[in-house]
Design a protein around this motif. Sequence first.
Motif, mmCIF file in Angstrom:
data_model
loop_
_atom_site.group_PDB
_atom_site.id
_atom_site.type_symbol
_atom_site.label_atom_id
_atom_site.label_comp_id
_atom_site.label_asym_id
_atom_site.label_seq_id
_atom_site.Cartn_x
_atom_site.Cartn_y
_atom_site.Cartn_z
ATOM 1 N N VAL A 234 99.947 -31.979 -48.561
ATOM 2 C CA VAL A 234 99.048 -32.894 -47.850
ATOM 3 C C VAL A 234 97.937 -32.152 -47.122
ATOM 4 O O VAL A 234 97.195 -32.736 -46.351
ATOM 5 C CB VAL A 234 99.809 -33.833 -46.873
ATOM 6 N N GLY A 235 97.829 -30.843 -47.364
ATOM 7 C CA GLY A 235 96.693 -30.087 -46.878
ATOM 8 C C GLY A 235 96.890 -29.282 -45.609
ATOM 9 O O GLY A 235 95.933 -28.735 -45.077
ATOM 10 N N GLN A 236 98.122 -29.186 -45.111
ATOM 11 C CA GLN A 236 98.327 -28.348 -43.935
ATOM 12 C C GLN A 236 98.150 -26.887 -44.313
ATOM 13 O O GLN A 236 98.446 -26.482 -45.439
ATOM 14 C CB GLN A 236 99.719 -28.569 -43.336
ATOM 15 N N LEU A 237 97.691 -26.101 -43.372
ATOM 16 C CA LEU A 237 97.460 -24.676 -43.617
ATOM 17 C C LEU A 237 98.774 -23.910 -43.698
ATOM 18 O O LEU A 237 99.715 -24.201 -42.951
ATOM 19 C CB LEU A 237 96.593 -24.094 -42.508
ATOM 20 N N PRO A 238 98.864 -22.941 -44.611
ATOM 21 C CA PRO A 238 100.107 -22.187 -44.778
ATOM 22 C C PRO A 238 100.637 -21.559 -43.486
ATOM 23 O O PRO A 238 101.846 -21.581 -43.250
ATOM 24 C CB PRO A 238 99.739 -21.112 -45.800
ATOM 25 N N ALA A 239 99.772 -21.041 -42.636
ATOM 26 C CA ALA A 239 100.242 -20.409 -41.395
ATOM 27 C C ALA A 239 100.925 -21.428 -40.486
ATOM 28 O O ALA A 239 101.979 -21.142 -39.909
ATOM 29 C CB ALA A 239 99.083 -19.744 -40.664
ATOM 30 N N SER A 240 100.359 -22.620 -40.364
ATOM 31 C CA SER A 240 100.982 -23.627 -39.504
ATOM 32 C C SER A 240 102.252 -24.174 -40.138
ATOM 33 O O SER A 240 103.237 -24.432 -39.445
ATOM 34 C CB SER A 240 100.002 -24.762 -39.179
ATOM 35 N N PHE B 128 109.826 -20.488 -41.065
ATOM 36 C CA PHE B 128 109.668 -19.179 -41.690
ATOM 37 C C PHE B 128 109.287 -18.182 -40.609
ATOM 38 O O PHE B 128 108.671 -18.547 -39.608
ATOM 39 C CB PHE B 128 108.581 -19.227 -42.770
ATOM 40 N N SER B 129 109.625 -16.923 -40.815
ATOM 41 C CA SER B 129 109.313 -15.917 -39.804
ATOM 42 C C SER B 129 107.812 -15.664 -39.697
ATOM 43 O O SER B 129 107.312 -15.356 -38.620
ATOM 44 C CB SER B 129 110.058 -14.611 -40.079
ATOM 45 N N ASP B 130 107.100 -15.799 -40.815
ATOM 46 C CA ASP B 130 105.640 -15.652 -40.815
ATOM 47 C C ASP B 130 105.098 -16.202 -42.135
ATOM 48 O O ASP B 130 105.858 -16.662 -42.988
ATOM 49 C CB ASP B 130 105.217 -14.195 -40.600
ATOM 50 N N GLN B 131 103.785 -16.139 -42.292
ATOM 51 C CA GLN B 131 103.151 -16.680 -43.487
ATOM 52 C C GLN B 131 103.570 -15.916 -44.747
ATOM 53 O O GLN B 131 103.715 -16.506 -45.821
ATOM 54 C CB GLN B 131 101.633 -16.670 -43.335
ATOM 55 N N SER B 132 103.807 -14.635 -44.621
ATOM 56 C CA SER B 132 104.249 -13.840 -45.781
ATOM 57 C C SER B 132 105.621 -14.285 -46.264
ATOM 58 O O SER B 132 105.891 -14.311 -47.468
ATOM 59 C CB SER B 132 104.286 -12.355 -45.421
ATOM 60 N N HIS B 133 106.479 -14.637 -45.330
ATOM 61 C CA HIS B 133 107.817 -15.134 -45.673
ATOM 62 C C HIS B 133 107.692 -16.439 -46.460
ATOM 63 O O HIS B 133 108.368 -16.646 -47.475
ATOM 64 C CB HIS B 133 108.612 -15.325 -44.383
ATOM 65 N N LEU B 134 106.825 -17.345 -46.014
ATOM 66 C CA LEU B 134 106.555 -18.584 -46.741
ATOM 67 C C LEU B 134 106.051 -18.264 -48.143
ATOM 68 O O LEU B 134 106.527 -18.833 -49.132
ATOM 69 C CB LEU B 134 105.525 -19.425 -45.990
ATOM 70 N N THR C 118 108.703 -21.191 -57.288
ATOM 71 C CA THR C 118 107.763 -21.835 -58.212
ATOM 72 C C THR C 118 106.920 -20.886 -59.042
ATOM 73 O O THR C 118 106.338 -21.311 -60.033
ATOM 74 C CB THR C 118 106.785 -22.736 -57.430
ATOM 75 N N GLY C 119 106.772 -19.645 -58.614
ATOM 76 C CA GLY C 119 105.866 -18.725 -59.288
ATOM 77 C C GLY C 119 104.408 -18.969 -58.907
ATOM 78 O O GLY C 119 103.506 -18.428 -59.539
ATOM 79 N N LEU C 120 104.198 -19.789 -57.876
ATOM 80 C CA LEU C 120 102.852 -20.146 -57.433
ATOM 81 C C LEU C 120 102.623 -19.637 -56.018
ATOM 82 O O LEU C 120 103.558 -19.216 -55.346
ATOM 83 C CB LEU C 120 102.677 -21.673 -57.455
ATOM 84 N N THR C 121 101.385 -19.736 -55.566
ATOM 85 C CA THR C 121 101.068 -19.391 -54.185
ATOM 86 C C THR C 121 101.106 -20.658 -53.332
ATOM 87 O O THR C 121 100.990 -21.766 -53.863
ATOM 88 C CB THR C 121 99.669 -18.760 -54.070
ATOM 89 N N PRO C 122 101.246 -20.522 -52.016
ATOM 90 C CA PRO C 122 101.237 -21.708 -51.157
ATOM 91 C C PRO C 122 99.966 -22.547 -51.297
ATOM 92 O O PRO C 122 100.018 -23.769 -51.189
ATOM 93 C CB PRO C 122 101.355 -21.130 -49.747
ATOM 94 N N SER C 123 98.840 -21.923 -51.569
ATOM 95 C CA SER C 123 97.600 -22.693 -51.683
ATOM 96 C C SER C 123 97.509 -23.491 -52.985
ATOM 97 O O SER C 123 96.769 -24.459 -53.059
ATOM 98 C CB SER C 123 96.388 -21.781 -51.540
ATOM 99 N N THR C 124 98.266 -23.121 -54.012
ATOM 100 C CA THR C 124 98.203 -23.838 -55.288
ATOM 101 C C THR C 124 99.405 -24.738 -55.541
ATOM 102 O O THR C 124 99.342 -25.609 -56.390
ATOM 103 C CB THR C 124 98.070 -22.862 -56.466
ATOM 104 N N VAL C 125 100.475 -24.568 -54.812
ATOM 105 C CA VAL C 125 101.695 -25.330 -55.088
ATOM 106 C C VAL C 125 101.512 -26.825 -54.813
ATOM 107 O O VAL C 125 102.141 -27.661 -55.464
ATOM 108 C CB VAL C 125 102.900 -24.755 -54.308
#
Length: 100
Positions: free
Chosen positions: A42-48, A55-61, A69-76
Amino acid sequence: MAANLGWSRRRLWARFRSEVGMTPKGATKLVRFDHAVHRLAVGQLPASVAAEVGFSDQSHLHRDVAAFTGLTPSTVGDEPFLAVDGLAWGWPDRTPGGSR
């Protein structure tokens, strides 16, 4: 939980795995991933999302999304697999993040 049941941790994990098909830790990761991917859709930013979902941080996510999924958070969020939730659970609003 194991103490409340009067079981050892090992027995709880074995019973959980035999009933659910995965360990409690694996189930927790899957539920956390599900919550995160719907927020990303729904468009929330990965860091938030990482901070809100536990998650411990954005890298963990990023690592968990890539592992599942084999995808990145921005494309999933663009993937059609998110649409099956509404169909499977019979939600009135079948859009990701819609009313449940």
